[in-house]
Design an enzyme around this catalytic site. Structure first.
Site, mmCIF file in Angstrom:
data_model
loop_
_atom_site.group_PDB
_atom_site.id
_atom_site.type_symbol
_atom_site.label_atom_id
_atom_site.label_comp_id
_atom_site.label_asym_id
_atom_site.label_seq_id
_atom_site.Cartn_x
_atom_site.Cartn_y
_atom_site.Cartn_z
ATOM 1 N N HIS A 8 91.517 54.465 50.128
ATOM 2 C CA HIS A 8 92.366 53.647 51.009
ATOM 3 C C HIS A 8 93.509 54.488 51.570
ATOM 4 O O HIS A 8 94.547 54.663 50.933
ATOM 5 C CB HIS A 8 92.918 52.457 50.206
ATOM 6 C CG HIS A 8 93.654 51.450 51.046
ATOM 7 N ND1 HIS A 8 93.220 50.140 51.189
ATOM 8 C CD2 HIS A 8 94.782 51.551 51.787
ATOM 9 C CE1 HIS A 8 94.058 49.487 51.967
ATOM 10 N NE2 HIS A 8 95.015 50.330 52.349
ATOM 11 N N HIS A 188 92.245 44.189 53.986
ATOM 12 C CA HIS A 188 93.560 44.107 53.347
ATOM 13 C C HIS A 188 93.847 42.640 53.014
ATOM 14 O O HIS A 188 93.912 41.799 53.910
ATOM 15 C CB HIS A 188 94.659 44.574 54.299
ATOM 16 C CG HIS A 188 94.789 46.059 54.422
ATOM 17 N ND1 HIS A 188 93.788 46.846 54.905
ATOM 18 C CD2 HIS A 188 95.820 46.902 54.121
ATOM 19 C CE1 HIS A 188 94.195 48.109 54.909
ATOM 20 N NE2 HIS A 188 95.422 48.175 54.434
ATOM 21 N N GLU A 191 98.222 41.583 49.460
ATOM 22 C CA GLU A 191 99.297 42.578 49.457
ATOM 23 C C GLU A 191 100.582 41.786 49.737
ATOM 24 O O GLU A 191 101.386 41.567 48.851
ATOM 25 C CB GLU A 191 99.050 43.651 50.519
ATOM 26 C CG GLU A 191 100.127 44.733 50.575
ATOM 27 C CD GLU A 191 99.954 45.698 51.762
ATOM 28 O OE1 GLU A 191 99.179 45.395 52.684
ATOM 29 O OE2 GLU A 191 100.635 46.751 51.765
ATOM 30 N N ASP A 269 97.547 55.197 50.725
ATOM 31 C CA ASP A 269 97.812 54.280 51.837
ATOM 32 C C ASP A 269 98.352 54.980 53.095
ATOM 33 O O ASP A 269 97.629 55.113 54.073
ATOM 34 C CB ASP A 269 98.743 53.148 51.387
ATOM 35 C CG ASP A 269 98.492 51.837 52.123
ATOM 36 O OD1 ASP A 269 97.582 51.791 52.961
ATOM 37 O OD2 ASP A 269 99.205 50.854 51.839
ATOM 38 N N ASP A 270 99.618 55.357 53.100
ATOM 39 C CA ASP A 270 100.242 56.054 54.245
ATOM 40 C C ASP A 270 101.221 57.077 53.663
ATOM 41 O O ASP A 270 102.435 56.859 53.695
ATOM 42 C CB ASP A 270 101.007 55.051 55.129
ATOM 43 C CG ASP A 270 100.103 53.928 55.613
ATOM 44 O OD1 ASP A 270 99.366 54.138 56.590
ATOM 45 O OD2 ASP A 270 100.124 52.844 54.996
HETATM 46 ZN ZN LIG Z 1 96.475 49.965 53.840
#
Ligand SMILES: [Zn+2]
Length: 321
Positions: A8, A188, A191, A269-270
């Site tokens: 991810h 997603h 979250e 993720d980022d």
């Molecule tokens: Zn994500």
């Protein structure tokens, strides 16, 4: 060091501030000055602000070679941390906003994957994503492109963006197009949305994995269902901490979800937005819960088993553990 695998990560969101500046300089593109804080890092306050900052940074990625560079640079950093496999999200909507076609953005990413394999021995595959807050018709358009342009590195379909917008059922047509074309999907959920967002996803979309899904922990019955159905959770502890969902690694539910029988994985993720990396996520999580190498290796094995790539590649990756 433990070998790692990541399921991810948003490709445009892997580009460091330095690389974003370099690409913008090369393209003569003007970057919104609010993209960066005074220390040079990306500047954002909350999740919605993060999404805006992400878009501003992604606007610097404008050509096939830019996509190649972003992919190659990320995989290089991953390989340095003993990551052997990455499944990255690509976003044709971001590519289109920067003036690139679906086919061209894939060509750039594929070139980055090939170059990184040659130089670092790391493997990578692509999950094409739609953006939830852009709505159902954009999502369907992306899904059609995926179905109409089969590509050896595109192994799945997913959806990111603002979970508060629209209902999962709105995206069933998009997900079904890809599902019928034979590709697995992930979404997603759980979250920023609670357990209901996960239930809605499971009810309406043909997913076999969940992006995050972490808030399932608030509903025992749902946790049981996820364990029973072997729905893999693409957990990103550092991302959840950075966006304020949990205070620290110790209070993240990953350990409890694992103890309750859920198949969990660890991703970044980022990474530059959340000041993290796959290696740091493994390290911080292991430290918080006193995990030994065998547990961490199990996490990697979970990821490879739940990967959307073909069985042959999975066997090759498992043999490296
Ligand atoms: Zn994500």
């Amino acid at each position: 060091m433990v070998k790692k695998a990541e399921l991810h990560v948003h490709l445009e969101g892997t580009a460091t501030p330095a690389l974003v500046r370099e690409l913008a300089g090369r393209n003569g593109a003007e970057l919104d000055p609010t993209t960066f804080a005074s220390d040079g890092e990306f500047r954002w306050d909350d999740f919605w602000d993060f999404l805006k900052c992400y878009d501003k940074a992604a606007a610097a990625i404008k050509s096939i070679d830019d996509y190649r560079a972003v992919t190659y640079d990320y995989l290089r950093r991953c390989a340095e941390e003993d990551v052997i496999y990455v499944e990255t999200f690509s976003s044709p909507d971001h590519a289109a906003a920067a003036g690139m076609s679906y086919v061209d953005h894939l060509e750039g990413i594929s070139a980055g994957i090939d170059d990184a394999r040659r130089d670092f021995g790391i493997e990578c595959r692509i999950i094409v994503t739609c953006v939830r807050h852009l709505g159902a018709s954009s999502a369907t358009q992306v899904a059609r492109q995926v179905a109409q342009n089969p590509h050896p590195y595109v192994v799945g379909f997913g959806m990111g963006g603002d979970e508060a917008m629209h209902h999962p059922a709105d995206f069933a047509p998009a997900f079904n197009i890809v599902h019928e074309a034979g590709l697995p999907t992930t979404n997603h959920a759980g979250e920023f949305g609670g357990p209901d967002s996960i239930r809605a996803t499971l009810e309406h979309l043909p997913v076999v994995r969940l992006g995050h899904g972490v808030r399932a922990i608030e509903d025992d019955q749902l946790v049981e269902e996820l364990a029973e159905k072997a729905i893999t959770l693409e957990l990103c502890p550092g991302s959840n901490i950075a966006t304020g969902l949990y205070e620290n690694y110790k209070s993240h539910p990953i350990n409890r979800l694992m103890e309750k029988g859920c198949r969990v994985t660890i991703s970044s993720d980022d990474p530059p937005f959340f000041a993290t990396s796959v290696g740091r996520e493994y390290e911080q999580t292991a430290k918080a819960f006193g995990w030994n190498e065998a547990t961490m290796q199990q996490i990697t094995q979970n990821a490879i088993e739940a990967a959307f790539c073909d069985e042959g590649l999975k066997e090759q990756l498992l043999a490296q553990l």
